[in-house]
Write an enzyme that holds these catalytic residues in place. Structure first.
Site: not given
Length: 413
Positions: A164, A314, A340, A335, A303, A399
């Site tokens: 991502c 975050e 996403h 998002k 994010h 990830f």
């Protein structure tokens, strides 16, 4: 050696909220969600029921049907967005300048749809019926490959695969290519077409996807009742250009990209490091690279995935980097409207960050209804806000412990 200045001169996108960058941006500012009941897979077979799919996208508006059949969907998205970005930049690629025009487009999972379809063909009919284009359609670098072929761009050519964080890593690395003098122009961003049987199953199996059946509220970053992310698809591509090169050809300039940070958590394959330690280092690295102080930043495109740990960690990372200023700057997650887009997320979110700087309007985080005590910053809840920001950052966290941040500011001659 003095660093060359790099500016953004073109934007192109296909997203769940619009089939071009301008429409996507306008719908984001209006707080319109592109998330609906999933149609690319049978929703009855999965606990997750919604997704951010493209609407009425037609690749034949960009290339002919014969060429399109040799491309996986993610590559089609990249080609369309790249052609729009180059057109927006009014960039003419010729035999003379082509070796100085590069392409760096990433994808998190590449041609998953092609893999699934060809595997079924192999099981039913044997290897002789597998398409000779199977491998070229599958591999993630083929978005970059096909875009360079379509544009005639013969310069620096690469592909990033960092889950991502892919889109933001791609843009940051392309920025560095120009900054150090290896290209004058880079077409860069991310593309993803992940809404397939197996990838949807995989994300359901690891409980990453929201099981909220209401499309309009399933993606709710920073909200106490968030329960997972919503998968999206599309591409976000920008044209980066060395400043003097852009000025000499009379290009319009959206913003300047000034910093890049990339770190690894070295912690876990899917979970972020505690307190967002790796993300904090990426943000600090981007600020240091840009020569900006924390107080210079007015906006962060987070994010913000709508998952429990990402949003909390975050937020902690932002506080660790920005201190008390964290409560004065604005943070939002687009998002909440697009879902996403995995490897394409950083691409479209870079576009939204650029437009926030250019127009002085901050995109909202919609569906933010129930405050989470652990997410207590200004997330621009539910409505866009005018704000004459001078500098901003965009975060992407993936990830494998990949963290990437780019820093941008208003262009000043």
């Amino acid at each position: 050696m003095e660093k060359r200045r790099v500016v953004v001169t073109g934007l192109g996108a296909v997203t769940p909220v619009g089939n071009d960058a301008d429409t996507s941006w306008k719908n984001i500012l209006a707080g319109l969600s592109g998330i609906e009941k999933v149609t690319r897979v049978n929703a009855d077979e999965y606990p997750a029921k919604v997704a951010g799919e493209l609407k009425d996208f037609n690749i034949e508006g960009f290339i002919d049907k014969k060429d399109a059949r040799k491309m996986d969907r993610f590559t089609q998205y990249a080609v369309a967005a790249s052609m729009m970005a180059v057109k927006d930049a009014e960039l003419k690629i010729t035999d003379e300048n082509a070796p100085r025009v590069g392409v760096w487009i990433g994808s998190g999972i590449g041609g998953m749809e092609t893999f699934e379809q060809q595997h079924e063909t192999f099981l039913k009919r044997g290897y002789r019926r597998v398409s000779p284009f199977f491998v070229p359609m599958l591999i993630p670098d083929m978005a970059t490959g096909q875009v360079s072929i379509m544009l005639g761009a013969r310069g620096f050519n690469s592909c990033t695969v960092t889950a991502c964080a892919t889109g933001t890593n791609s843009i940051g690395d392309a920025f560095k290519v120009i900054q150090r003098g290896d290209a004058d122009v880079m077409v860069t961003g991310g593309a993803e077409a992940p809404i397939t049987k197996m990838s949807f199953a995989g994300f359901c199996a690891n409980t990453a996807l929201s099981t909220n059946h209401d499309p309009k509220s399933a993606s709710r970053p920073f909200d106490k009742n968030r329960d997972g992310f919503v998968m999206g698809e599309g591409a976000g591509i920008i044209v980066l250009e060395e400043l003097d090169h852009a000025i000499e050809r009379g290009a319009k300039i959206y913003a300047e990209i000034v910093g890049y940070g990339a770190t690894g958590d070295a912690y876990h394959i899917t979970a972020p490091a505690p307190e967002g330690e790796g993300g904090a280092r990426a943000m600090k690295m981007a600020l240091d690279d840009a020569g900006l102080s924390p107080e210079d930043i007015g906006y962060i495109n987070a994010h913000g995935t709508s998952t429990e740990y990402n949003d909390k960690f975050e937020t902690m990372a932002i506080k660790n980097v920005f201190g008390e200023h964290a409560y004065r700057l604005a943070v939002s997650s687009t998002k909440s409207m697009t879902g996403h887009l995995l490897g394409a997320a950083g691409g479209i979110e870079a576009i939204f960050t650029v437009m926030a700087l250019k127009e002085g309007i901050l995109p909202p985080t919609i569906n933010l209804e129930t405050p989470d005590p652990e997410c207590d910053l200004d997330y621009v809840p539910n409505e866009a806000r005018k704000s004459d920001i001078q500098a901003a950052i965009s975060n992407s966290l993936g990830f494998g412990g990949h963290n990437a941040t780019i820093a941008l500011k208003k262009y000043e001659a």
